[in-house]
Design a protein around this motif. Sequence first.
Motif, PDB file in Angstrom:
ATOM      1  N   ILE A   5       1.079  -1.137  -0.199  1.00 49.95           N
ATOM      2  CA  ILE A   5      -0.042   0.080   0.217  1.00 49.95           C
ATOM      3  C   ILE A   5       0.894   1.163  -0.001  1.00 49.95           C
ATOM      4  CG2 ILE A   5      -1.743   1.393   1.060  1.00 49.95           C
ATOM      5  CD1 ILE A   5      -2.751  -1.321   0.099  1.00 49.95           C
ATOM      6  N   GLU A   6       1.781   1.424   1.010  1.00 52.90           N
ATOM      7  CA  GLU A   6       2.951   2.379   0.851  1.00 52.90           C
ATOM      8  C   GLU A   6       4.264   1.705   1.322  1.00 52.90           C
ATOM      9  OE1 GLU A   6       1.970   5.398   3.793  1.00 52.90           O
ATOM     10  OE2 GLU A   6       0.358   6.456   2.566  1.00 52.90           O
ATOM     11  N   LEU A   7       5.323   2.430   1.281  1.00 52.37           N
ATOM     12  CA  LEU A   7       6.468   1.814   1.315  1.00 52.37           C
ATOM     13  C   LEU A   7       6.544   0.934   2.675  1.00 52.37           C
ATOM     14  CD1 LEU A   7       9.361   1.744   0.706  1.00 52.37           C
ATOM     15  CD2 LEU A   7       9.920   3.778   2.151  1.00 52.37           C
ATOM     16  N   LEU A  24      -3.776  -4.198   7.411  1.00 52.71           N
ATOM     17  CA  LEU A  24      -2.628  -3.421   7.034  1.00 52.71           C
ATOM     18  C   LEU A  24      -1.544  -3.818   8.086  1.00 52.71           C
ATOM     19  CD1 LEU A  24      -4.149  -0.040   6.192  1.00 52.71           C
ATOM     20  CD2 LEU A  24      -3.461  -1.582   4.525  1.00 52.71           C
ATOM     21  N   THR A  25      -0.349  -3.871   7.701  1.00 50.99           N
ATOM     22  CA  THR A  25       0.822  -4.307   8.555  1.00 50.99           C
ATOM     23  C   THR A  25       2.165  -3.998   8.048  1.00 50.99           C
ATOM     24  OG1 THR A  25       1.643  -5.808  10.207  1.00 50.99           O
ATOM     25  CG2 THR A  25       0.876  -6.867   7.959  1.00 50.99           C
ATOM     26  N   VAL A  26       3.148  -3.774   8.833  1.00 48.97           N
ATOM     27  CA  VAL A  26       4.415  -3.850   8.188  1.00 48.97           C
ATOM     28  C   VAL A  26       5.055  -5.042   8.974  1.00 48.97           C
ATOM     29  CG1 VAL A  26       6.638  -2.744   8.500  1.00 48.97           C
ATOM     30  CG2 VAL A  26       4.695  -1.370   8.260  1.00 48.97           C
ATOM     31  N   ARG A  43      -8.326   2.022   6.963  1.00 48.00           N
ATOM     32  CA  ARG A  43      -7.788   3.307   6.129  1.00 48.00           C
ATOM     33  C   ARG A  43      -7.309   4.480   7.276  1.00 48.00           C
ATOM     34  NH1 ARG A  43      -5.684   6.962   4.937  1.00 48.00           N
ATOM     35  NH2 ARG A  43      -5.161   7.989   2.939  1.00 48.00           N
ATOM     36  N   VAL A  44      -8.244   4.623   8.326  1.00 49.39           N
ATOM     37  CA  VAL A  44      -7.904   5.424   9.161  1.00 49.39           C
ATOM     38  C   VAL A  44      -6.642   5.655   9.620  1.00 49.39           C
ATOM     39  CG1 VAL A  44     -10.336   5.825   9.689  1.00 49.39           C
ATOM     40  CG2 VAL A  44      -8.908   4.481  11.214  1.00 49.39           C
ATOM     41  N   TRP A  45      -5.911   4.535   9.990  1.00 49.18           N
ATOM     42  CA  TRP A  45      -4.743   4.123  10.679  1.00 49.18           C
ATOM     43  C   TRP A  45      -3.347   4.484   9.558  1.00 49.18           C
ATOM     44  CZ3 TRP A  45      -5.027   5.237  15.322  1.00 49.18           C
ATOM     45  CH2 TRP A  45      -5.936   4.687  16.136  1.00 49.18           C
ATOM     46  N   VAL A  48      -0.183   6.754  10.090  1.00 46.53           N
ATOM     47  CA  VAL A  48       0.637   6.440  11.166  1.00 46.53           C
ATOM     48  C   VAL A  48       1.462   5.204  11.142  1.00 46.53           C
ATOM     49  CG1 VAL A  48      -0.657   7.859  12.620  1.00 46.53           C
ATOM     50  CG2 VAL A  48      -0.940   5.681  12.862  1.00 46.53           C
ATOM     51  N   LEU A  49       1.011   4.153  10.272  1.00 44.89           N
ATOM     52  CA  LEU A  49       1.580   3.030  10.412  1.00 44.89           C
ATOM     53  C   LEU A  49       3.307   2.883   9.980  1.00 44.89           C
ATOM     54  CD1 LEU A  49      -0.991   0.636   8.773  1.00 44.89           C
ATOM     55  CD2 LEU A  49      -0.689   1.158  11.070  1.00 44.89           C
ATOM     56  N   GLY A  50       3.644   3.461   9.010  1.00 43.07           N
ATOM     57  CA  GLY A  50       4.862   3.830   8.501  1.00 43.07           C
ATOM     58  C   GLY A  50       5.857   3.973   9.815  1.00 43.07           C
ATOM     59  N   SER A  51       5.558   5.195  10.456  1.00 40.92           N
ATOM     60  CA  SER A  51       6.168   5.672  11.720  1.00 40.92           C
ATOM     61  C   SER A  51       6.184   4.767  12.718  1.00 40.92           C
ATOM     62  CB  SER A  51       5.458   7.167  11.781  1.00 40.92           C
ATOM     63  OG  SER A  51       5.600   7.895  10.863  1.00 40.92           O
ATOM     64  N   LEU A  52       5.035   4.124  12.965  1.00 45.01           N
ATOM     65  CA  LEU A  52       5.064   3.214  14.173  1.00 45.01           C
ATOM     66  C   LEU A  52       6.116   2.166  13.895  1.00 45.01           C
ATOM     67  CD1 LEU A  52       1.507   2.691  14.702  1.00 45.01           C
ATOM     68  CD2 LEU A  52       2.992   4.271  15.849  1.00 45.01           C
ATOM     69  N   ALA A  53       6.058   1.615  12.519  1.00 37.15           N
ATOM     70  CA  ALA A  53       7.085   0.482  12.344  1.00 37.15           C
ATOM     71  C   ALA A  53       8.467   0.984  12.249  1.00 37.15           C
ATOM     72  CB  ALA A  53       6.811   0.070  10.866  1.00 37.15           C
ATOM     73  N   GLU A  54       8.902   2.185  11.809  1.00 38.25           N
ATOM     74  CA  GLU A  54      10.061   2.732  11.844  1.00 38.25           C
ATOM     75  C   GLU A  54      10.727   2.974  13.408  1.00 38.25           C
ATOM     76  OE1 GLU A  54       9.950   6.497   9.828  1.00 38.25           O
ATOM     77  OE2 GLU A  54       9.751   5.528   7.824  1.00 38.25           O
ATOM     78  N   ALA A  55       9.998   3.161  14.206  1.00 42.09           N
ATOM     79  CA  ALA A  55      10.023   3.143  15.522  1.00 42.09           C
ATOM     80  C   ALA A  55      10.481   1.926  16.257  1.00 42.09           C
ATOM     81  CB  ALA A  55       9.354   3.813  16.372  1.00 42.09           C
TER      82      ALA A  55
END
Length: 279
Positions: A5-7, A24-26, A43-45, A48-55
């Motif tokens: 969906i996104e990087l 949706l997940t990383v 879709r509401v989340w 923020v998903l990418g940033s949560l995963a980066e942390a």
Amino acid sequence: MPETIELNVLRTTVQVDGHEASYLTVEQDGPIVLLLHGTYWSRVWLPVLGSLAEAGLRPIAVDLPGLGRSGGELTLETATVPALAEWVARFATALKLSGPVAVVGHDIGGAVAQHLLVHDRMEVPALALANSVTYDSWPVPGVARFRNPEVVAATTAEEVLTGRRLSVTTALAGAATEALIAEYLDPWTDARVRRSWMAMAGAADSRYTLDLVPALQQSTTPKLLIWGEDDGFQKVEYAERFAWEIPHTALVRIPDAGHIPMENAPDRIAGTLVEFFMR
């Protein structure tokens, strides 16, 4: 097959109750954060998903049955908060999520999250709520009308889509663009999703949150409220009351943000969640 969906953010599925549950997940190791939606979808989340995963977290934003991209169809019986909480627990089992699972809930998903914590359906070490239903703050009029079977029977597909467009546009506040509104509305072009949404609306009942208050007041689990201050559906006054009455609760107010503040201030909200869950 998983879809990017996104990087680094994938949409994939797992079987729950004989239907595909979409989420949706990383895909990485790290503390699990399960993100629940309410009358919208996962879709509401996404902001923020990418940033949560980066942390270093492992975010999982699931579509409840019959909603978003998940299969199945909700009924008045399966769309109640307790029934949805049981379904989320089965989803976690299907994913083999063992051990602690932090939970975040938005809108009615917040009621489901509170229920999971209070009734020990999962090991929830921390609970966050974003513009969630609480106390008797719900159902709002646009949802409550679907508790009348005659209204449900007389409602056309066009009326559902028109109502959802108005709700989404209002909820997105300053983030609303025609492209984003269309993206949010896409699942409701499916008649099965419209029926599931009306079942969720028909099953909406504030007793499911009011009944949790005594147990929440006894809970020592850390709790975080993230609230778009301009929310016309779930007023910030309810968040202030919750933070005042429920121990171990912190409130973070998001100015110039509506009912879906993740779209208005994704970086701040992601940072706040990371700080809360990683401490």
